[in-house]
Design an enzyme around this catalytic site. Structure first.
Site, PDB file in Angstrom:
ATOM      1  N   SER A 121      -1.381  -5.169   5.239  1.00  0.00           N
ATOM      2  CA  SER A 121      -1.286  -3.772   4.836  1.00  0.00           C
ATOM      3  C   SER A 121      -1.391  -3.575   3.325  1.00  0.00           C
ATOM      4  O   SER A 121      -2.333  -4.032   2.696  1.00  0.00           O
ATOM      5  CB  SER A 121       0.022  -3.194   5.383  1.00  0.00           C
ATOM      6  OG  SER A 121       0.091  -1.821   5.169  1.00  0.00           O
ATOM      7  N   HIS A 122      -0.358  -2.951   2.755  1.00  0.00           N
ATOM      8  CA  HIS A 122      -0.352  -2.576   1.344  1.00  0.00           C
ATOM      9  C   HIS A 122       0.151  -3.717   0.470  1.00  0.00           C
ATOM     10  O   HIS A 122       0.292  -3.545  -0.733  1.00  0.00           O
ATOM     11  CB  HIS A 122       0.574  -1.380   1.173  1.00  0.00           C
ATOM     12  CG  HIS A 122       1.928  -1.652   1.772  1.00  0.00           C
ATOM     13  ND1 HIS A 122       2.120  -1.701   3.132  1.00  0.00           N
ATOM     14  CD2 HIS A 122       3.112  -1.953   1.213  1.00  0.00           C
ATOM     15  CE1 HIS A 122       3.395  -2.002   3.373  1.00  0.00           C
ATOM     16  NE2 HIS A 122       4.017  -2.161   2.220  1.00  0.00           N
ATOM     17  N   ASP A 292      -4.673   2.118   0.871  1.00  0.00           N
ATOM     18  CA  ASP A 292      -4.119   0.762   0.803  1.00  0.00           C
ATOM     19  C   ASP A 292      -5.109  -0.250   1.374  1.00  0.00           C
ATOM     20  O   ASP A 292      -6.223   0.109   1.782  1.00  0.00           O
ATOM     21  CB  ASP A 292      -2.746   0.675   1.493  1.00  0.00           C
ATOM     22  CG  ASP A 292      -2.833   0.723   3.006  1.00  0.00           C
ATOM     23  OD1 ASP A 292      -3.845   1.230   3.525  1.00  0.00           O
ATOM     24  OD2 ASP A 292      -1.892   0.251   3.669  1.00  0.00           O
ATOM     25  N   ASP A 294      -5.526  -1.966   4.119  1.00  0.00           N
ATOM     26  CA  ASP A 294      -6.132  -1.853   5.462  1.00  0.00           C
ATOM     27  C   ASP A 294      -6.522  -0.420   5.820  1.00  0.00           C
ATOM     28  O   ASP A 294      -6.911  -0.148   6.954  1.00  0.00           O
ATOM     29  CB  ASP A 294      -5.209  -2.452   6.529  1.00  0.00           C
ATOM     30  CG  ASP A 294      -3.889  -1.712   6.684  1.00  0.00           C
ATOM     31  OD1 ASP A 294      -3.408  -1.156   5.687  1.00  0.00           O
ATOM     32  OD2 ASP A 294      -3.352  -1.686   7.803  1.00  0.00           O
ATOM     33  N   ASP A 296      -4.877   2.487   6.120  1.00  0.00           N
ATOM     34  CA  ASP A 296      -4.103   3.483   6.878  1.00  0.00           C
ATOM     35  C   ASP A 296      -3.259   4.381   5.981  1.00  0.00           C
ATOM     36  O   ASP A 296      -2.877   5.474   6.375  1.00  0.00           O
ATOM     37  CB  ASP A 296      -3.258   2.842   7.998  1.00  0.00           C
ATOM     38  CG  ASP A 296      -2.310   1.772   7.514  1.00  0.00           C
ATOM     39  OD1 ASP A 296      -2.313   1.469   6.297  1.00  0.00           O
ATOM     40  OD2 ASP A 296      -1.567   1.215   8.349  1.00  0.00           O
ATOM     41  N   ARG A 297      -2.960   3.939   4.760  1.00  0.00           N
ATOM     42  CA  ARG A 297      -2.150   4.775   3.851  1.00  0.00           C
ATOM     43  C   ARG A 297      -3.035   5.546   2.874  1.00  0.00           C
ATOM     44  O   ARG A 297      -4.163   5.119   2.581  1.00  0.00           O
ATOM     45  CB  ARG A 297      -1.199   3.911   3.032  1.00  0.00           C
ATOM     46  CG  ARG A 297      -0.170   3.194   3.853  1.00  0.00           C
ATOM     47  CD  ARG A 297       0.774   2.433   2.955  1.00  0.00           C
ATOM     48  NE  ARG A 297       1.820   1.815   3.747  1.00  0.00           N
ATOM     49  CZ  ARG A 297       3.025   1.521   3.309  1.00  0.00           C
ATOM     50  NH1 ARG A 297       3.334   1.747   2.041  1.00  0.00           N
ATOM     51  NH2 ARG A 297       3.917   0.975   4.092  1.00  0.00           N
ATOM     52  N   GLU A 380       4.809  10.043   7.361  1.00  0.00           N
ATOM     53  CA  GLU A 380       5.947   9.322   6.795  1.00  0.00           C
ATOM     54  C   GLU A 380       5.901   9.470   5.284  1.00  0.00           C
ATOM     55  O   GLU A 380       4.819   9.623   4.689  1.00  0.00           O
ATOM     56  CB  GLU A 380       5.855   7.843   7.140  1.00  0.00           C
ATOM     57  CG  GLU A 380       6.047   7.529   8.593  1.00  0.00           C
ATOM     58  CD  GLU A 380       6.339   6.046   8.784  1.00  0.00           C
ATOM     59  OE1 GLU A 380       7.518   5.693   8.891  1.00  0.00           O
ATOM     60  OE2 GLU A 380       5.391   5.243   8.798  1.00  0.00           O
ATOM     61  N   LYS A 393      -1.702   5.424  11.553  1.00  0.00           N
ATOM     62  CA  LYS A 393      -1.911   6.402  10.496  1.00  0.00           C
ATOM     63  C   LYS A 393      -3.316   6.197   9.932  1.00  0.00           C
ATOM     64  O   LYS A 393      -3.917   5.140  10.134  1.00  0.00           O
ATOM     65  CB  LYS A 393      -0.834   6.298   9.428  1.00  0.00           C
ATOM     66  CG  LYS A 393      -0.618   4.934   8.822  1.00  0.00           C
ATOM     67  CD  LYS A 393       0.595   4.990   7.906  1.00  0.00           C
ATOM     68  CE  LYS A 393       0.978   3.627   7.402  1.00  0.00           C
ATOM     69  NZ  LYS A 393       2.101   3.060   8.155  1.00  0.00           N
TER      70      LYS A 393
HETATM   71  C1  G16 Z   1       7.341   0.456   5.397  1.00  0.00           C
HETATM   72  C2  G16 Z   1       7.439   1.960   5.314  1.00  0.00           C
HETATM   73  C3  G16 Z   1       7.236   2.574   6.687  1.00  0.00           C
HETATM   74  C4  G16 Z   1       5.910   2.106   7.282  1.00  0.00           C
HETATM   75  C5  G16 Z   1       5.882   0.594   7.293  1.00  0.00           C
HETATM   76  C6  G16 Z   1       4.564   0.029   7.791  1.00  0.00           C
HETATM   77  O1  G16 Z   1       8.365  -0.026   6.229  1.00  0.00           O
HETATM   78  O2  G16 Z   1       8.676   2.360   4.782  1.00  0.00           O
HETATM   79  O3  G16 Z   1       7.275   3.975   6.591  1.00  0.00           O
HETATM   80  O4  G16 Z   1       5.749   2.610   8.574  1.00  0.00           O
HETATM   81  O5  G16 Z   1       6.107   0.104   5.980  1.00  0.00           O
HETATM   82  O6  G16 Z   1       3.513   0.489   6.977  1.00  0.00           O
HETATM   83  P1  G16 Z   1       2.058  -0.121   7.113  1.00  0.00           P
HETATM   84  O7  G16 Z   1       1.603   0.226   8.490  1.00  0.00           O
HETATM   85  O8  G16 Z   1       1.239   0.556   6.050  1.00  0.00           O
HETATM   86  O9  G16 Z   1       2.197  -1.556   6.924  1.00  0.00           O
HETATM   87  P2  G16 Z   1       9.745  -0.603   5.651  1.00  0.00           P
HETATM   88  O10 G16 Z   1      10.495  -1.075   6.848  1.00  0.00           O
HETATM   89  O11 G16 Z   1       9.371  -1.685   4.687  1.00  0.00           O
HETATM   90  O12 G16 Z   1      10.410   0.534   4.950  1.00  0.00           O
END
Ligand code: G16
Length: 566
Positions: A121-122, A292, A294, A296-297, A380, A393
Site C-alpha cells: 500500500s502506502h 499512494d 497501489d 487506492d488512496r 475514511e 477504495k
Molecule cells: C490504516 C488506516 C485505515 C486503512 C488501513 C489500510 O490502518 O488508518 O483507515 O483502512 O490503513 O489502508 P490501505 O488499504 O491503504 O493499506 P491502521 O490500522 O494502520 O490505522
C-alpha cells in the site's frame, strides 16, 4: 508448452504459528514482509489449500501488484504454485502490475474466485522497504475474517508446498499462454491483460467523460496536477486523464512506476506529497491530487494548495452525489465512514435522511454493507474514498468524482468546501501518529487508559483548558456488530465523547511494520460561521491537551511528540 513435473517441497520445520499471513483481512501483519524462509510459499500454499480441490480446476484468480521491488519475482513463484495446485486460470496485469482498485474491478467483471495483490500500500518500497501480500475474495474486496482465519490455521501446520519450478511465464506479452502439465491438472492457462483497460471502461460507465473532457481540455479548461508518486497509478492517470480526457501531458507527474517508488514515500498526505503541495501553492493549477503506491488512496488539493481533509472529501461527494451519473441510476443506498473518521459525513446523512453506518477501520465492513445493498458511498480519514462500483477504495475514482462536482457547480475546490461548511457546519479534525513506539509501552498505555475510562466516575468529568471546558458524556471501546453477517468486532478503538459531540479517539494501528503505532484522532464540530475558517490545530489544541493529559501518552511511552500530524 511442456513443463517439468510438479514438485512437492518441504517447508522449514518451524511452523508459522507466530505469523498471521498478511492479507488485509489479517490486518496485524498486513505489510510486514517476513524474512523467514519461504514465507511467500507458505502464504500462497495456505491460500490455495483453502480452496476446495474440486473448485480449483474451473476457477480463475486475478493477480497484480503495485510494481514494487519483488513484485515480479513473487508473481513468477505464484504462477508456478498455481499450476502445481491445479488452479485452472490466472489473469495477470501486464508485467505483473495492476492497481488495487483495478484488481477489484477485474475480479468482479470476470467473476473470478478472488485475487492476489502484491502490495504494501502506502508504505515505502525498494530493497529495504516493505512488501505485502493480500488475498481478495470473489466480491473483489479484502477477504473477511472467517476466510483469513482459515488460511492462518492452515499456515500453522503446513509442511509442504507444491510448485512447478520449471514453468516460465512471460509477463510482458498480452495474450494467452497455455501450459500442459505432467499431472492430472490440465490445461493451465495464464492470460496477461492490459492492467488499465477494464478499469478505464468501468469509469467510462460511471462518469460523463464528455463533460470531464470539456472541463479539462475545452476552451475554458481548468489546469490540474496529478502526482502518481511513481506508484502503480501512473499508467492509469496517463491513459484516462491525459490521453482520453485531454489533460496536457505535464499535468501528470511521476507516472512511471518504479520498484522503489523513486525513493519517495508514496503516501498521499501533506507530509509525503510535499512536492505537489509546494507546486500547487504557486496558484498555476486549479486542482491537484496525489495517490499512494497501489492507487487506492488519494489526496485532493485546490488552487494554492487548499487542502481537502479526507473526512470532508467524502462528505462533499455525498452532498453532491448526483453530479456523478452512476448514482443517478443506482440511487443512494446508504453512506458510511470508519469510526475515527470525522462526523462531516453524518451532517450530510442527517440533512438528506440517508442511512449512515459507522464501521471499524478498514474496508471490509464497507464491502459487506455494499454486497447487502445497504451502502453506496463511504470513506475514511486516512485518505480513502470509494463507492459500491468495486470493493476497495479508489483514488482515481475520487479524483473523477471531484472533477464531476467541479464541472457541475462551476466553482473552485475552495468555494465548494467553504459553501459546504456554511451549509452543514464544519468538523475540525486532526490525527496524531506516534510511530515505532515500544510495543509493550504502547499496549500498556492503551490498557491503562481503558481502565481510567471504564471507571464510573469518568462519565460526567469536566476538563478545562483555558476558557474551554469539555464534559465527558460517553466513553467506550468501539464495538461493531455487522448487520449483514452478524459478526462482532471488538476493541476497535477507545472513544471519549464529550457533551458537545467532540471526540477523542485512541487506537493502535494494524498496519505498521516496526514497533507499535499509536493513533490519536480529534474531531470537533463547529457551526459558528465566525469560527469556520480558523486554523485546525489552533481550534483543536485544547482537546489535544486533554487527550494527552488523560492518557499520559508522552510519559508512558517516552515520546516527546507525534511523528506525523495530519
Ligand atoms: C490504516 C488506516 C485505515 C486503512 C488501513 C489500510 O490502518 O488508518 O483507515 O483502512 O490503513 O489502508 P490501505 O488499504 O491503504 O493499506 P491502521 O490500522 O494502520 O490505522
Amino acid at each position: 508448452m511442456d513443463v517439468s513435473p510438479l514438485q512437492v517441497r518441504t517447508l522449514p520445520t518451524a511452523p508459522y504459528a507466530d505469523q498471521k499471513p498478511g492479507t488485509s483481512g489479517l490486518r496485524k501483519k498486513t505489510y510486514v514482509f517476513e524474512t523467514k524462509q519461504d514465507y511467500l510459499q507458505n502464504f500462497i500454499q495456505s491460500v490455495f489449500s483453502s480452496i476446495d480441490l474440486r473448485d480449483r480446476q474451473g476457477s480463475t484468480l486475478v493477480i497484480g501488484g503495485d510494481g514494487r521491488y519483488l513484485n515480479k519475482s513473487a508473481i513468477e513463484v505464484i504462477v508456478q504454485m498455481a499450476a502445481a495446485n491445479g488452479i485452472g486460470r490466472l489473469v495477470i496485469g501486464q508485467n505483473g502490475v495492476m492497481s488495487t482498485p483495478a484488481v477489484s474491478c477485474v475480479i468482479r467483471k470476470i467473476k473470478a474466485i478472488g485475487g492476489i495483490i502484491l502490495t504494501a500500500s502506502h508504505n515505502p518500497a525498494g530493497p529495504s522497504g516493505d512488501f505485502g501480500i493480500k488475498f481478495n475474495i470473489s466480491n473483489g474486496g479484502p477477504a473477511p475474517e472467517a476466510v483469513t482465519d482459515n488460511i492462518f490455521q492452515i499456515s500453522k501446520t503446513l509442511e509442504e508446498y507444491a510448485i512447478c519450478p520449471d514453468l516460465r511465464v512471460d509477463l510482458s506479452t498480452i495474450g494467452k499462454q497455455s501450459f500442459d502439465l505432467e499431472n492430472k491438472f490440465k490445461p493451465f492457462t495464464v492470460e496477461i491483460v492490459d492492467p488499465v483497460e477494464s478499469y478505464a471502461n468501468m469509469l467510462r460507465n460511471i462518469f460523463d467523460f464528455s463533460v470531464l473532457k470539456e472541463m479539462l481540455s475545452g476552451p475554458n479548461h481548468i489546469k490540474i496536477r496529478l502526482d502518481a508518486m511513481h506508484g502503480v497509478v501512473g499508467p492509469y492517470v496517463k491513459k484516462i486523464l491525459c490521453e482520453e480526457l485531454g489533460s496536457p501531458a505535464n499535468s501528470a507527474i511521476n507516472c512511471v512506476p518504479k520498484e522503489d517508488f523513486g525513493g519517495h514515500h508514496a503516501d498521499p498526505n501533506l507530509t509525503y506529497a510535499a512536492d505537489l503541495v509546494e507546486t500547487m501553492k504557486g496558484g498555476e493549477y486549479d486542482f491537484g491530487a496525489a495517490f499512494d503506491g497501489d492507487g487506492d488512496r488519494n489526496m485532493i488539493l485546490g488552487k494554492h494548495s487548499f487542502f481537502v481533509n479526507p473526512s470532508d472529501s467524502v462528505a462533499v461527494i455525498a452532498a453532491n452525489i448526483f453530479s456523478i451519473p452512476y448514482f443517478q441510476q443506482t440511487g443512494v443506498r446508504g453512506l458510511a465512514r470508519s469510526m475515527p473518521t470525522s462526523g462531516a459525513l453524518d451532517n450530510v446523512a442527517k440533512a438528506t435522511k440517508i442511512q449512515l453506518h459507522e464501521t471499524p477501520t478498514g474496508w471490509k465492513s464497507f464491502g459487506n454493507l455494499m454486497d447487502a445493498g445497504k451502502l453506496s458511498l463511504c470513506g475514511e480519514e486516512s485518505f480513502g474514498t470509494g463507492s459500491d462500483h468495486i470493493r476497495e477504495k479508489d483514488g482515481l475514482w475520487t479524483v473523477l468524482a471531484w472533477l464531476s462536482i467541479l464541472a457541475t457547480r462551476k466553482q473552485s475546490v475552495e468555494e465548494i468546501m467553504k459553501d459546504h461548511w456554511q451549509k452543514y457546519g464544519r468538523n475540525f479534525f486532526t490525527r496524531y501518529d506516534y510511530e515505532e513506539v515500544d510495543a509493550d509501552a504502547a499496549y500498556k498505555m492503551i490498557s491503562d487508559l481503558e481502565a481510567v475510562m471504564s471507571d464510573k466516575s469518568f462519565i460526567g468529568q469536566k476538563f478545562s483548558v483555558g476558557e474551554k471546558m469539555y464534559q465527558v458524556q460517553k466513553a467506550d471501546n468501539f464495538e461493531y456488530s455487522d448487520p449483514v453477517d452478524g459478526s462482532v468486532s471488538r476493541n476497535q478503538g477507545l472513544r471519549i465523547i464529550f457533551t458537545d459531540g467532540s471526540r477523542i479517539i485512541f487506537r493502535l494501528s494494524g498496519t505498521g511494520s516496526a514497533g507499535a503505532t499509536i493513533r490519536l484522532y480529534i474531531d470537533s464540530y463547529e457551526k459558528d460561521p465566525q469560527k469556520m475558517y480558523q486554523d485546525t490545530q489552533d481550534m483543536l489544541a485544547p482537546l489535544v491537551d486533554i487527550a494527552l493529559k488523560i492518557s499520559q501518552l508522552h510519559q508512558k511511552t517516552g515520546c516527546s511528540g507525534p511523528t506525523v500530524v495530519m
